[in-house]
Scaffold this motif. Sequence first.
Motif, PDB file in Angstrom:
ATOM      1  N   ASN A   9      44.069 -37.624  46.574  1.00  0.00           N
ATOM      2  CA  ASN A   9      45.194 -38.237  47.272  1.00  0.00           C
ATOM      3  C   ASN A   9      44.906 -38.188  48.770  1.00  0.00           C
ATOM      4  OD1 ASN A   9      46.511 -35.713  48.437  1.00  0.00           O
ATOM      5  ND2 ASN A   9      46.399 -35.220  46.252  1.00  0.00           N
ATOM      6  N   PRO A  10      45.597 -38.999  49.549  1.00  0.00           N
ATOM      7  CA  PRO A  10      45.320 -39.037  50.990  1.00  0.00           C
ATOM      8  C   PRO A  10      45.474 -37.695  51.697  1.00  0.00           C
ATOM      9  CG  PRO A  10      46.590 -40.961  50.354  1.00  0.00           C
ATOM     10  CD  PRO A  10      46.554 -40.053  49.158  1.00  0.00           C
ATOM     11  N   GLU A  11      46.446 -36.888  51.285  1.00  0.00           N
ATOM     12  CA  GLU A  11      46.685 -35.623  51.989  1.00  0.00           C
ATOM     13  C   GLU A  11      45.536 -34.636  51.794  1.00  0.00           C
ATOM     14  OE1 GLU A  11      49.832 -38.095  51.972  1.00  0.00           O
ATOM     15  OE2 GLU A  11      49.157 -37.215  50.077  1.00  0.00           O
ATOM     16  N   GLU A  12      44.990 -34.553  50.579  1.00  0.00           N
ATOM     17  CA  GLU A  12      43.878 -33.624  50.395  1.00  0.00           C
ATOM     18  C   GLU A  12      42.619 -34.135  51.074  1.00  0.00           C
ATOM     19  OE1 GLU A  12      42.972 -32.723  46.279  1.00  0.00           O
ATOM     20  OE2 GLU A  12      41.810 -34.543  46.037  1.00  0.00           O
ATOM     21  N   LEU A  13      42.462 -35.438  51.164  1.00  0.00           N
ATOM     22  CA  LEU A  13      41.315 -35.988  51.891  1.00  0.00           C
ATOM     23  C   LEU A  13      41.428 -35.685  53.384  1.00  0.00           C
ATOM     24  CD1 LEU A  13      40.988 -39.408  50.041  1.00  0.00           C
ATOM     25  CD2 LEU A  13      39.500 -37.406  49.801  1.00  0.00           C
ATOM     26  N   ILE A  14      42.639 -35.813  53.925  1.00  0.00           N
ATOM     27  CA  ILE A  14      42.864 -35.458  55.332  1.00  0.00           C
ATOM     28  C   ILE A  14      42.615 -33.966  55.527  1.00  0.00           C
ATOM     29  CG2 ILE A  14      44.625 -35.234  57.137  1.00  0.00           C
ATOM     30  CD1 ILE A  14      45.848 -37.851  55.932  1.00  0.00           C
ATOM     31  N   GLY A  15      43.095 -33.147  54.596  1.00  0.00           N
ATOM     32  CA  GLY A  15      42.874 -31.707  54.674  1.00  0.00           C
ATOM     33  C   GLY A  15      41.395 -31.354  54.684  1.00  0.00           C
ATOM     34  N   ALA A  16      40.625 -31.974  53.808  1.00  0.00           N
ATOM     35  CA  ALA A  16      39.183 -31.701  53.757  1.00  0.00           C
ATOM     36  C   ALA A  16      38.512 -32.143  55.060  1.00  0.00           C
ATOM     37  CB  ALA A  16      38.555 -32.415  52.565  1.00  0.00           C
ATOM     38  N   ALA A  17      38.892 -33.318  55.551  1.00  0.00           N
ATOM     39  CA  ALA A  17      38.312 -33.807  56.810  1.00  0.00           C
ATOM     40  C   ALA A  17      38.669 -32.881  57.966  1.00  0.00           C
ATOM     41  CB  ALA A  17      38.806 -35.229  57.096  1.00  0.00           C
ATOM     42  N   HIS A  18      39.916 -32.416  57.994  1.00  0.00           N
ATOM     43  CA  HIS A  18      40.353 -31.544  59.088  1.00  0.00           C
ATOM     44  C   HIS A  18      39.651 -30.187  59.018  1.00  0.00           C
ATOM     45  CE1 HIS A  18      43.848 -29.645  61.499  1.00  0.00           C
ATOM     46  NE2 HIS A  18      42.915 -30.085  62.311  1.00  0.00           N
ATOM     47  N   ALA A  19      39.537 -29.615  57.824  1.00  0.00           N
ATOM     48  CA  ALA A  19      38.855 -28.328  57.675  1.00  0.00           C
ATOM     49  C   ALA A  19      37.401 -28.436  58.130  1.00  0.00           C
ATOM     50  CB  ALA A  19      38.931 -27.856  56.222  1.00  0.00           C
ATOM     51  N   ALA A  20      36.729 -29.504  57.736  1.00  0.00           N
ATOM     52  CA  ALA A  20      35.327 -29.699  58.117  1.00  0.00           C
ATOM     53  C   ALA A  20      35.187 -29.903  59.619  1.00  0.00           C
ATOM     54  CB  ALA A  20      34.749 -30.897  57.366  1.00  0.00           C
ATOM     55  N   CYS A  21      36.044 -30.711  60.190  1.00  0.00           N
ATOM     56  CA  CYS A  21      36.000 -30.993  61.631  1.00  0.00           C
ATOM     57  C   CYS A  21      36.265 -29.727  62.438  1.00  0.00           C
ATOM     58  CB  CYS A  21      37.030 -32.072  61.967  1.00  0.00           C
ATOM     59  SG  CYS A  21      37.022 -32.583  63.689  1.00  0.00           S
ATOM     60  N   PHE A  22      37.281 -28.968  62.039  1.00  0.00           N
ATOM     61  CA  PHE A  22      37.617 -27.745  62.757  1.00  0.00           C
ATOM     62  C   PHE A  22      36.474 -26.737  62.699  1.00  0.00           C
ATOM     63  CE2 PHE A  22      39.159 -23.362  62.365  1.00  0.00           C
ATOM     64  CZ  PHE A  22      39.631 -23.171  63.657  1.00  0.00           C
ATOM     65  N   ALA A  23      35.871 -26.548  61.517  1.00  0.00           N
ATOM     66  CA  ALA A  23      34.769 -25.595  61.383  1.00  0.00           C
ATOM     67  C   ALA A  23      33.593 -25.987  62.277  1.00  0.00           C
ATOM     68  CB  ALA A  23      34.331 -25.482  59.923  1.00  0.00           C
ATOM     69  N   MET A  24      33.288 -27.272  62.314  1.00  0.00           N
ATOM     70  CA  MET A  24      32.201 -27.733  63.188  1.00  0.00           C
ATOM     71  C   MET A  24      32.562 -27.550  64.658  1.00  0.00           C
ATOM     72  SD  MET A  24      30.757 -31.172  61.349  1.00  0.00           S
ATOM     73  CE  MET A  24      29.396 -31.348  62.497  1.00  0.00           C
ATOM     74  N   ALA A  25      33.796 -27.867  65.011  1.00  0.00           N
ATOM     75  CA  ALA A  25      34.233 -27.704  66.405  1.00  0.00           C
ATOM     76  C   ALA A  25      34.180 -26.236  66.814  1.00  0.00           C
ATOM     77  CB  ALA A  25      35.651 -28.260  66.580  1.00  0.00           C
ATOM     78  N   LEU A  26      34.617 -25.355  65.933  1.00  0.00           N
ATOM     79  CA  LEU A  26      34.580 -23.932  66.247  1.00  0.00           C
ATOM     80  C   LEU A  26      33.143 -23.447  66.391  1.00  0.00           C
ATOM     81  CD1 LEU A  26      35.868 -21.236  66.787  1.00  0.00           C
ATOM     82  CD2 LEU A  26      36.211 -20.959  64.308  1.00  0.00           C
ATOM     83  N   SER A  27      32.264 -23.925  65.557  1.00  0.00           N
ATOM     84  CA  SER A  27      30.850 -23.572  65.685  1.00  0.00           C
ATOM     85  C   SER A  27      30.314 -23.988  67.048  1.00  0.00           C
ATOM     86  CB  SER A  27      30.041 -24.243  64.570  1.00  0.00           C
ATOM     87  OG  SER A  27      28.677 -23.936  64.706  1.00  0.00           O
ATOM     88  N   GLY A  28      30.716 -25.158  67.513  1.00  0.00           N
ATOM     89  CA  GLY A  28      30.298 -25.629  68.838  1.00  0.00           C
ATOM     90  C   GLY A  28      30.878 -24.793  69.968  1.00  0.00           C
ATOM     91  N   VAL A  29      32.150 -24.439  69.852  1.00  0.00           N
ATOM     92  CA  VAL A  29      32.799 -23.610  70.876  1.00  0.00           C
ATOM     93  C   VAL A  29      32.132 -22.228  70.918  1.00  0.00           C
ATOM     94  CG1 VAL A  29      34.956 -22.440  71.504  1.00  0.00           C
ATOM     95  CG2 VAL A  29      35.002 -24.835  70.806  1.00  0.00           C
ATOM     96  N   LEU A  30      31.874 -21.659  69.748  1.00  0.00           N
ATOM     97  CA  LEU A  30      31.186 -20.372  69.698  1.00  0.00           C
ATOM     98  C   LEU A  30      29.791 -20.481  70.297  1.00  0.00           C
ATOM     99  CD1 LEU A  30      32.209 -19.178  66.113  1.00  0.00           C
ATOM    100  CD2 LEU A  30      32.999 -18.205  68.281  1.00  0.00           C
ATOM    101  N   GLY A  31      29.077 -21.557  69.956  1.00  0.00           N
ATOM    102  CA  GLY A  31      27.730 -21.770  70.471  1.00  0.00           C
ATOM    103  C   GLY A  31      27.689 -21.854  71.986  1.00  0.00           C
ATOM    104  N   SER A  32      28.740 -22.404  72.585  1.00  0.00           N
ATOM    105  CA  SER A  32      28.789 -22.491  74.051  1.00  0.00           C
ATOM    106  C   SER A  32      28.874 -21.105  74.692  1.00  0.00           C
ATOM    107  CB  SER A  32      29.972 -23.358  74.498  1.00  0.00           C
ATOM    108  OG  SER A  32      31.195 -22.671  74.300  1.00  0.00           O
TER     109      SER A  32
END
Length: 143
Positions: free
Chosen positions: A47-70
């Motif tokens: 359903n659209p909500e779980e797809l948004i959830g998966a996209a958001h979880a993936a995006c946030f994890a990558m963003a946090l990895s970048g912030v930590l890397g900085s």
Amino acid sequence: MAIKKYGTAQWTGGLKDGKGNVSTESGALSKQPYGFNTRFEATPGTNPEELIGAAHAACFAMALSGVLGSKNITADLLETKSTVTLEKKDDGFAVTAVHLDLHATVQDIDFAAFSELANTAKTGCPISKLLNAPITLEIVLEQ
């Protein structure tokens, strides 16, 4: 530089008796079924909500990895769950909230410093910027 990715959806029939499928450009999803029953009942499918959830979880994890890397920090593990809340409103349905649960294993950082970096990633994540709902974050940090 603009990066463009796409997803597709097909739908046939009415709202409650209709059926659809969703696919992604990469093929990671290929004609995954969705419908009223997969969105509002317990029928298998997406359903659209779980797809948004998966996209958001993936995006946030990558963003946090970048912030930590900085800060020259590399996480051993970032596990994120994004729960998207869909509620009936007077004028139809709306996504009213998103909650991120983060379980992280990161060495040599205290909770306060990690929390600040995680909140920076939450705010800066492109999917967070896309969502028009309050986004909360709960953090468990292990070392």
